[in-house]
Scaffold this active site. Sequence first.
Site, PDB file in Angstrom:
ATOM      1  N   LYS A   1       1.000  -1.187   0.061  1.00  0.00           N
ATOM      2  CA  LYS A   1       0.045  -0.064   0.005  1.00  0.00           C
ATOM      3  C   LYS A   1       0.987   1.189  -0.027  1.00  0.00           C
ATOM      4  CE  LYS A   1      -4.044   2.046   2.404  1.00  0.00           C
ATOM      5  NZ  LYS A   1      -4.895   1.933   3.624  1.00  0.00           N
TER       6      LYS A   1
ATOM      7  N   SER B   1      -9.741   2.109   2.846  1.00  0.00           N
ATOM      8  CA  SER B   1      -8.921   2.868   1.909  1.00  0.00           C
ATOM      9  C   SER B   1      -7.672   1.931   1.050  1.00  0.00           C
ATOM     10  CB  SER B   1      -8.212   3.924   2.695  1.00  0.00           C
ATOM     11  OG  SER B   1      -7.293   3.098   3.607  1.00  0.00           O
TER      12      SER B   1
ATOM     13  N   SER C   1     -10.063  -0.063   6.880  1.00  0.00           N
ATOM     14  CA  SER C   1      -9.381   0.162   5.401  1.00  0.00           C
ATOM     15  C   SER C   1      -8.830  -0.899   5.075  1.00  0.00           C
ATOM     16  CB  SER C   1      -8.203   1.070   5.707  1.00  0.00           C
ATOM     17  OG  SER C   1      -8.888   2.495   5.524  1.00  0.00           O
TER      18      SER C   1
END
Lengths: 480, 488
Positions: free
Chosen positions: B79, B154, B178
């Site tokens: 990420k 996210s 997330s």
Amino acid sequence: MSRSDYEVIIGLEVHAELSTKTKIFCSCPTEFGGAPNTHICPICTAMPGTLPVLNEKVVEYAVKAGLATNCEISRNSKNDRKNYYYPDLPKSYQISQFDKPLCEHGYVEIDTENGKKKIRLTRIHIEEDAGKLNHDDFGGGSLVDLNRAGVPLIEIVSEPDLRSAEEVEAYMRKLKSILEYIEVSDCKMQEGSLRADVNVSVKRKTDTKLGTRTEMKNMNSFRSIVRAIEYEVERQIDIIEDGGKIDQETLRWDDVSGKTFSMRDKEDAQDYRYFPEPDLVAIKLSEEYIQNIKNTLPELPESRKQRYLEQYNLSEKDANIITSSKYLSDLFESAITICNNPKAVNNWIISDISRILNETETEPIAIPFDGKQLGQLVVLIDKGTISSSIGKKVLEELFENPRNPEDIIKEKGWIQISDEGAIKEVVTKILEANPQSIADFKAGKDRALGFLVGQAMKETKGKANPKMLNEMFLKELKGI
Amino acid sequence: MDITELTVHELQEKLKNKELTITEITKAYIDRINEKEKDVDAFVTILTEEALEETKNLQKKVDNGEITGNFAGIPIGIKDNICTKGIKTTCSSKMLENFVSPYNATVMEKINSENLINLGKLNMDEFAMGGSTEYSYFKKTKNPWNLKKVPGGSSGGSAAAVAANMVPWALGSDTGGSIRQPASFCGVVGLKPTYGLVSRYGLVAFASSLDQIGSITKDVRDCAMLLNIIAGYDEKDTTSEDMPKKDYTECLKNDVKGLKIGVPKEFFGEGINEEVKTRLEKIIEEYKNMGAEIEEFSLDIAQYALATYYIIACAEASSNLGRFDGIRYGYRTPEFTNLKELYKKSRSEGFGEEVKRRIILGTYVLSSGYYDAYYKKAQQVRTLVMNEFSKAFEKYDVILTPTAPTGAFDIGEKSNNPLEMYLADICTVSVNIAGLPAISIPVGLNSEGMPVGMQLIGNRFKEETILNVAYTMEQKLKFREKYKPEFK
């Protein structure tokens, strides 16, 4: 109304840089100086994703300071964020302490005209220093130097117990000496490692309510602090006498013009949005930890002073001066182990050494020679190897280029003439040259002897042993 | 054999049996990325060139026996809020569009020391603020099950990349859901570890007291293996917990007999889609049949969790994101006349709408005069939430809830309605508030053909329990064998 109808109320926030080797939240060196941005790392430059790790030494030093100032040490303390934007503050928040400082409710004692006075301390907390902005003379604008960002500080907050500039100076000197004694800060004021925010207000003595205060930030010399307070008190009284109102504001003291100036207007009143620092765990201190620190506390100035009064018979005034600085006091103690003559060492420190420090605006920490060398100087005088007037020259030499006093006098040819033959030779020569003085002496004018000794000293460039000269002259004069 | 279909433990098996080389694996993934990335848009930075080069070096070392690690040559995706030295870390923000970290996050040091191959940095909602990955400055990631739908957020890039077989597994971060919510939307496994199990050093902070790095994988065994790599005390993160290292694969027993599972009725009430409820009820029945004890209970305090979460998260974010000021790194406005303007323009231009919304909200709740009413009260509620969970875990081994109130929604459906977007976090936020571990696994498809996720919440540092309970259901359902994303 006259000035004496007003009472001055002063409280101080003193910042002291702690002399830990590394910064408060990373392992960068705290050393002063260094080319800009050479003592930095991802943490103290606030690179994204970095986290602080609290330097345990900082807690230890702050607790030490708290114990030395009679504070209660908090068993359960924490860090908080103080949020504001400025280019020297890389995270845009300062990690400080808000509602749970490490130390609270302490006091220090100062000497005033009316005897001893307790100045209460509200709190001592730990926090990080910010960086520095340098104006760029070539490109214009400002450049950020983050070497100082993250250097550990303690903030010592006093109650508004101070009533005059003199008390403020005594209080600052006391704090400085305590911090030096416990060796948590080097308190170098020129380098900014000890600085104060001074809060001043005045009120008519008959008023019960406190006046509006103003704050002067980052004061870093005793002289400026005293001058600034005196100026600010006058300014505030003048405003009130003229029927005006004091604005609560932050002021900047300008040493050159001798005036204070407003720094920011009230519109910009900061809201620091304090909240607990989520990146650090609570600071929990055990009884044992605090006791251990207590056990390592050195003898503090007050106790040393008492000892000097009793053990060495120093006067209160002298003992105060010597113990006001750890460096002077250490110098004193180290010198007397060499010469075993506390009175003489005391005199050197109080008179000549203090005078030179004053003249050169040097702080005791910067004295270049050590107690051993001072002690040897006293020994040389006590043994009669040099006279005390030569001693003064040796002292100056010690400030210039510190080395063994014996080497100095050999090198400079300052050894006292104590050889009977040599003394007699000088005496004979002077007597031959001054028949009038002989006649005067015979006529009962004792002053003539002094004159003759003086002439002989002049002849020997001060090296002749004055006691021997005196005796030799008397003997010779009687024989004439 | 399609290499990219395999889980990591399957890849390891084939490497061990010499059925595959690491070069073949990397090449297969590069081909897959070349084929699917244009549909999915999961990556911010693709590192295929670098990965190939690294694999070449690694292959030599593996061949001559220099490296024998279990994970050498296994690809991974990261990420884009986890700092990677020498590689851009953008947080999917214009603010950090060209930011290259001078250091590696602790988890990256661990990944690198195991010789995993980083295939790229994955898309996300800007600074991890959002639940659909639509708030990325760069691109909108699509859900591989249906390209018109969001992958969740996210960590939407991470979940979509795993679902699309563009990486075998990925690292995500979870502040309020997330990892779990996009895992649920994309039909993969996502674990948010206990706060303090994985070092946060090098994770660009959103909300420090809630953030945690975790794994997004194809199955539960991989999830446990990735946790083995990243978990552990880090002296650089004083909020990480110092405790003995565990092998999380050892707990995968495929047995839940006698385990007590609590089902909080508040998580099956209003706002939860009927299909999701029905699906989960079936799963609860399955657990019963497997010999687990199921009990419904009330977690009353949960109704305040969402408000509490948004106050605490935004408060911390408003402070954490202060460092993006245009002074030392990141975006700086090209024109300004004074310091205030430099700050104002750099931050106004560098941050997206959602980030600014949260900074403003966070600044507000910390302001003098409002602090007590909002931040302080939220902290008090947080304590109550923790207490309620503690009480529940005196009775239950795990707590079972939906991961999200619905399946994946359409792109654009909620991006202009912040409140509705926030409601997508309703099942996940209380876990972060209480600092607990939770896992999401796929348990079926809804009528739109989109995955439905189940969340299992464990007590602090009881990752083993939830991994086993999840594993047991995974073995029963065989979701991966039955369903595959269709990229329609």
